[in-house]
Design an enzyme around this catalytic site. Structure first.
Site, PDB file in Angstrom:
ATOM      1  N   GLU A  11     -61.209 -34.298  -9.217  1.00 41.41           N
ATOM      2  CA  GLU A  11     -62.383 -34.384  -8.366  1.00 41.41           C
ATOM      3  C   GLU A  11     -62.793 -32.985  -7.915  1.00 41.41           C
ATOM      4  O   GLU A  11     -62.205 -31.983  -8.326  1.00 41.41           O
ATOM      5  CB  GLU A  11     -62.089 -35.277  -7.154  1.00 41.41           C
ATOM      6  CG  GLU A  11     -60.963 -34.776  -6.278  1.00 41.41           C
ATOM      7  CD  GLU A  11     -60.603 -35.743  -5.157  1.00 41.41           C
ATOM      8  OE1 GLU A  11     -61.037 -36.911  -5.214  1.00 41.41           O
ATOM      9  OE2 GLU A  11     -59.896 -35.331  -4.212  1.00 41.41           O
ATOM     10  N   ASP A  39     -63.444 -30.397   2.021  1.00 39.56           N
ATOM     11  CA  ASP A  39     -64.492 -30.416   0.986  1.00 39.56           C
ATOM     12  C   ASP A  39     -65.604 -29.408   1.255  1.00 39.56           C
ATOM     13  O   ASP A  39     -66.797 -29.728   1.149  1.00 39.56           O
ATOM     14  CB  ASP A  39     -65.107 -31.817   0.866  1.00 39.56           C
ATOM     15  CG  ASP A  39     -64.074 -32.915   0.816  1.00 39.56           C
ATOM     16  OD1 ASP A  39     -62.999 -32.685   0.236  1.00 39.56           O
ATOM     17  OD2 ASP A  39     -64.323 -34.001   1.367  1.00 39.56           O
TER      18      ASP A  39
END
Length: 349
Positions: A212, A33
């Site tokens: 996402e 991420d």
């Protein structure tokens, strides 16, 4: 004349001796991420460290590999900050630095996901690490009540927007984890949110119906894109998709966005990168190039854990104005550093 020549030769030698390239991966542990910004001669890299919020600082991309991360926040006094410290992102807004990240309660998977909460840290007005960060509080639209994760900021036509992924009840997100957007009224406050995308293509839900990790980027011709991660991060089916905002349209309307029919970046068995996803975009030091930071696994059995690694490569642009992100380059590939970085490395006056 001789001394000038020697100085010129010394400068030329120093310039030629500079390392103007880097190799991936940048982080081999806790590299998932990722997001990056470049500010006043330094890169600042964030990624999921699971129990804290950290920022890694270096003058060069290659230098990020050995730089020691700085922990900027780790307070777990609130039960909502017990687990899943995910996806921190750093942004400069209104002249000050802010970091957005998500956490959850400690419990079963079914209990943790709906409890996911987005938080805001406020820093100073100088360089990102010049002053300590402090917790401002939660950031949540009044009309949204589910779990929130992967919040990002993007400016469209002079207005900042907050885009996030939902883990919500069936009435709010009936088709799986979806993407929502709201106006960022100030760095810690958002307006009402609307859902702008959900998993609909087969490649978006091979294993799990999930969208996402949104990240905004604008093409050289001015088209606004949101690139997102699709499917489950627990396997090689994880990938990047993209959607474009219609020129002049309201970003808060789902009808304003058009998805690409095919993904932008997928697993490359040949190059040894599996499940590439959850990316961020940043500009080269001189502002002329677009670059992407993302995570991937190095084996086909990799999953959503700390072993995901950080990779960086340049973004190219297709003739139709869409971002060209593929293929994910193999680990160890020598990549020319972003334009302008070499000038920041010279110690000559």
């Amino acid at each position: 004349m001789l001394s000038i020549t020697k100085s010129a030769l010394a400068a030329a030698w120093l310039w030629s001796s500079l390392t103007l390239a880097f190799t991936n991966p940048i982080k081999t542990l806790n590299g998932s991420d990722p997001q990056m910004v470049y500010d006043n001669g330094y890169y600042y890299l964030t990624s999921t460290s699971w129990t804290t919020v950290e920022i890694t600082k270096a003058r060069t991309i290659e230098g990020l590999k050995t730089a020691i991360p700085t922990v900027i926040y780790d307070d777990k006094s609130d039960p909502l900050r017990t687990r899943n410290w995910w996806a921190p992102e750093i942004w400069r807004l209104n002249g000050r630095w802010y970091v957005y990240f998500s956490t959850s309660i400690n419990g079963t998977w079914g209990e943790m996901l709906p409890s996911l909460t987005q938080w805001v840290l406020e820093g100073g007005t100088g360089a990102p690490l010049d002053e300590p960060f402090s917790l401002v509080g939660k950031i949540r639209p009044d009309n949204y009540h589910g779990g929130m994760l992967d919040g990002t900021v993007y400016n469209i036509d002079g207005q900042d927007y907050f885009i996030f992924s939902s883990v919500a009840s069936d009435d709010e997100s009936p088709n799986g984890a979806s993407l929502w957007i709201s106006k960022l009224l100030d760095p810690t406050t958002v307006g009402p949110a609307t859902m702008i995308a959900y998993p609909e293509f087969d490649w978006e839900h091979e294993a799990s119906a999930v969208l996402e990790g949104p990240a905004g980027i604008t093409s050289p011709s001015g088209e606004v894109w949101v690139v997102y991660s699709a499917d489950s991060c627990n396997g090689p089916q994880y990938k990047l998709g993209g959607m474009k905002l219609s020129p002049g349209a309201d970003p808060l309307l789902a009808s304003s966005w058009t998805k690409l029919q095919e993904p932008l970046l997928v697993t490359s068995v040949e190059n040894g990168l599996y499940g590439p996803g959850h990316n961020g975009f940043f500009k080269s030091p001189d502002g002329t190039q677009d670059w992407m930071v993302f995570h991937a696994n190095r084996n086909s059995n990799g999953s959503c854990d700390a072993k995901r690694q950080t990779f960086i490569q340049q973004v190219q642009w297709n003739e139709d104005g869409s971002p060209q992100l593929a293929p994910p380059l193999p680990a160890g590939t020598e990549i020319q550093a972003p334009s302008g970085e070499c000038k920041k490395r010279s110690t000559l006056a």
